[in-house]
Design a protein around this motif. Sequence first.
Motif, PDB file in Angstrom:
ATOM      1  N   ARG A   1      12.434   7.856  -8.680  1.00 23.07           N
ATOM      2  CA  ARG A   1      13.115   6.937  -7.757  1.00 23.07           C
ATOM      3  C   ARG A   1      13.029   5.519  -8.285  1.00 23.07           C
ATOM      4  NH1 ARG A   1      13.353   8.080  -1.621  1.00 23.07           N
ATOM      5  NH2 ARG A   1      11.797   6.462  -1.416  1.00 23.07           N
TER       6      ARG A   1
ATOM      7  N   SER B   1       0.834  -1.204   0.000  1.00 24.82           N
ATOM      8  CA  SER B   1       0.000   0.000   0.000  1.00 24.82           C
ATOM      9  C   SER B   1       0.869   1.253   0.000  1.00 24.82           C
ATOM     10  CB  SER B   1      -0.904  -0.008   1.232  1.00 24.82           C
ATOM     11  OG  SER B   1      -0.114   0.149   2.390  1.00 24.82           O
ATOM     12  N   ASP B   2       2.173   1.083  -0.195  1.00 26.59           N
ATOM     13  CA  ASP B   2       3.080   2.233  -0.125  1.00 26.59           C
ATOM     14  C   ASP B   2       3.290   2.822  -1.520  1.00 26.59           C
ATOM     15  OD1 ASP B   2       5.089   4.054   0.258  1.00 26.59           O
ATOM     16  OD2 ASP B   2       6.197   2.792   1.668  1.00 26.59           O
ATOM     17  N   PRO B   3       2.743   4.012  -1.762  1.00 26.65           N
ATOM     18  CA  PRO B   3       2.880   4.573  -3.117  1.00 26.65           C
ATOM     19  C   PRO B   3       4.342   4.783  -3.506  1.00 26.65           C
ATOM     20  CG  PRO B   3       1.994   6.201  -1.582  1.00 26.65           C
ATOM     21  CD  PRO B   3       1.979   4.891  -0.871  1.00 26.65           C
ATOM     22  N   ALA B   4       5.215   5.039  -2.516  1.00 21.32           N
ATOM     23  CA  ALA B   4       6.623   5.261  -2.857  1.00 21.32           C
ATOM     24  C   ALA B   4       7.211   4.012  -3.498  1.00 21.32           C
ATOM     25  CB  ALA B   4       7.406   5.645  -1.608  1.00 21.32           C
TER      26      ALA B   4
ATOM     27  N   GLY C   1      10.707  15.809  -6.708  1.00 22.95           N
ATOM     28  CA  GLY C   1       9.789  15.068  -5.868  1.00 22.95           C
ATOM     29  C   GLY C   1      10.264  13.640  -5.791  1.00 22.95           C
ATOM     30  N   THR C   2       9.359  12.683  -6.031  1.00 24.37           N
ATOM     31  CA  THR C   2       9.766  11.281  -6.015  1.00 24.37           C
ATOM     32  C   THR C   2       9.589  10.673  -7.397  1.00 24.37           C
ATOM     33  OG1 THR C   2       7.551  10.772  -5.270  1.00 24.37           O
ATOM     34  CG2 THR C   2       9.257  10.846  -3.602  1.00 24.37           C
TER      35      THR C   2
ATOM     36  N   GLY D   1      16.537  11.056  -7.779  1.00 22.34           N
ATOM     37  CA  GLY D   1      15.189  10.588  -7.484  1.00 22.34           C
ATOM     38  C   GLY D   1      14.110  11.641  -7.678  1.00 22.34           C
ATOM     39  N   GLY D   2      14.525  12.876  -7.880  1.00 19.06           N
ATOM     40  CA  GLY D   2      13.573  13.967  -7.983  1.00 19.06           C
ATOM     41  C   GLY D   2      13.174  14.240  -9.411  1.00 19.06           C
TER      42      GLY D   2
END
Lengths: 431, 304
Positions: free
Chosen positions: B258, B76-79, B254-255, B251-252
């Motif tokens: 990554r 469930s981790d969007p990252a 933002g994200t 990674g930018g």
Amino acid sequence: MSRRKTGALRAAAGALGLALVGAALTGCSSGGAETVHFTFNKREAITFMEQTVADYNASQSDYRVVMDTSGVDPISASFVRGNPPDIMLANYNHEVSRFVQRCVLEDLSETEPASRIRDDFQPLLDQFGTCPGRTTALPYSVMAASVIYNKTIFEENDLEVPTTWSELIEVGDTLKANDIVPFYGTFADAWTVNQGWFDYSVGGAIDVQSFYDKMAEQGTEVGPNSEVSFQKDFLEPIEKMQLLASEYTQPNAGSRAYDVGNVAFANGEAAMYMQGPWALSQIELTNPDLEIGTFPLPMTEDPADLKVRVNMDLVTMIPEEASNKEGAFDFLDYLFQPDIIQAYNESQLGFVPTEDGTAPDDPRVEGMIPYYDAGAFYQGPGILNPRAIPTENYAQALALGTNAENLLRTMDADWARIAFRQPAISSEEGN
Amino acid sequence: MSATRSIVTGGGGAKTPRSRKKVEPIYYLFLFPAVILFTLAITVPGIIGIFFSFTDSIGIGEWEFIGFTNYIAAFSDPAILTSFLFTFGFALVTVILVNVIAFLLAVGLTAKIRFKMGLRAIFVIPMVVSGIIIAYVFAFLFQNSLPAAGSALGIPFLETSIIANPDLAWVGIVIVTAWQSIPGTLLIYIAGILSIPGDVYEAASIDGANKRQQLLRITLPLVAGYVVINVILGFKNYLNAYDIIIGLTNGGPGTSTRSIAMTIIRGFQTGDYAYQMATATLFFIITIIIAVLQLSVTRGRSNI
């Protein structure tokens, strides 16, 4: 034949000798003085600390301090191996606080230096987690940070240091009207957004301490309906930050990096710069004559809300498994002698965390002294967020104009998820 | 297929003598160091890592078993999900781009043209420069040179750096990665094309095939094995994307850029050991599935 043999013998003896020297270096030195392994890796201050260590070694003959400058990762590894340094002086953050949380450090509350430390720093340290019943990290140097401004540009445009949000906007508008860039943005380096723009904006607007305490209590409950949340409490300051970042910076802020920013600010390309005191020495390299001042970023209409951002730049810690604790405690006392701790902080533009310490005598940090003395400071949310939340990247995205509501909602979800998978740690954070 | 068959028949023919004769111990001796090193450096740490993905360890101190909690959180981790999405999308686009360009270049560089050797040397230069250096140089180009050129020439599109744009930063990473990895791919294609015997082309031209038909009907089918190698090797490399992204965007913004490798390593750096170990395990399983799929699709297509 015999000659060759002696050669081989000599080589063997040499190797043995080297091994012995190595053993002596790691264990007790041959002169009777016991070795104390001291870890210190603040790059800018290594020369200063080398001198301090040399002075200490010359001042007594019981212990000999050896300084190791290899950084936090080897320290973590040495803890895992059960062979930690005897005494550490390190930047306090989530990485280092793991040693505190997992109770692998000596209690320092009974030491003489502990009795002299100002009381208002303990809550700041505790925000990273605690080991119940122990005081394991003693602040040694506190860095204060706020907006850096070019005094000459302010004078030329008849500007006063702003103390409220509307005054800040007025200053920005005046500068823009006179074709001067108000803020120099270096958004290509995510960390610069995090420690400056993001921290100053949020820290200037809300009570960071109580916010994070409540967040830790809520744990997995953090979300749109919780009492405090990023989406509720951060939204207003973040939108103000986005206004500053989009309207009051140079046009190419998104592709400018930290080094470029230092040079540009030193050359007078902008009036204000959101960087910590470490940038001051870099700016000085380009333009030693630049007249610089600092002021806390005003985020509300009440000047009483002004606060500066601080971080625990150095704290002292002694591992439980240290092999030479007596030496470590002795060196600890030496480091905290008033003239030594004062001289160290003077050299780094840091603030002394003891009751009797005086602020550094430098016009560049002058603007922050009253706030520091009055205890009007906060630790940046950028460093308080658990490291598993990519706060730097989020801050960068916000500065570049991402939808704040969506992103802050993501941050809430991240927080709840960490509380879900590491319940122990997040509850420790609440203590 | 034919390779497999020939081994089988060869084995069948030599069955009687081999079963009687002992295998030369020297062969085991050859394998022994590699197996030991592989086990110690890859297998054992890998298994330990998978073990820790079921705990709440942060790398030091005490830990507890928490079952599949890390995996549930990761899903469930969007990252993590977006880093998977980004990495696979990036690998797919890059592998296609690199192979198309490298193949066309190889065709050109094996044709009868002037300065063939000099041109080949020039095209191979990017291969010898380290990825992180390429990334920093391109970061400077994207951040300073291109926008300066854009504003001087009045091209508004170029005036803002593409790696500062969350929606386009991945394009910059694809360009730089392709620039670096085309030479390696190109060399393999050149070798492949040179291994095609000349009389095949002769026969084709006698039968009246034009250059385009020769390219599509002869060159392409005969280098198919090399395409498979390049696609598999390339895809594997791009899934591990790390150094170029670090230097270019970190990674930018933002994200948005990554990669999985970055997400995992950041976890280790930030005391999120067990959680990112779970990500690494997921990544491991997914790459195994891909490897099996690739093998089953390509088996029989080529003799490699």
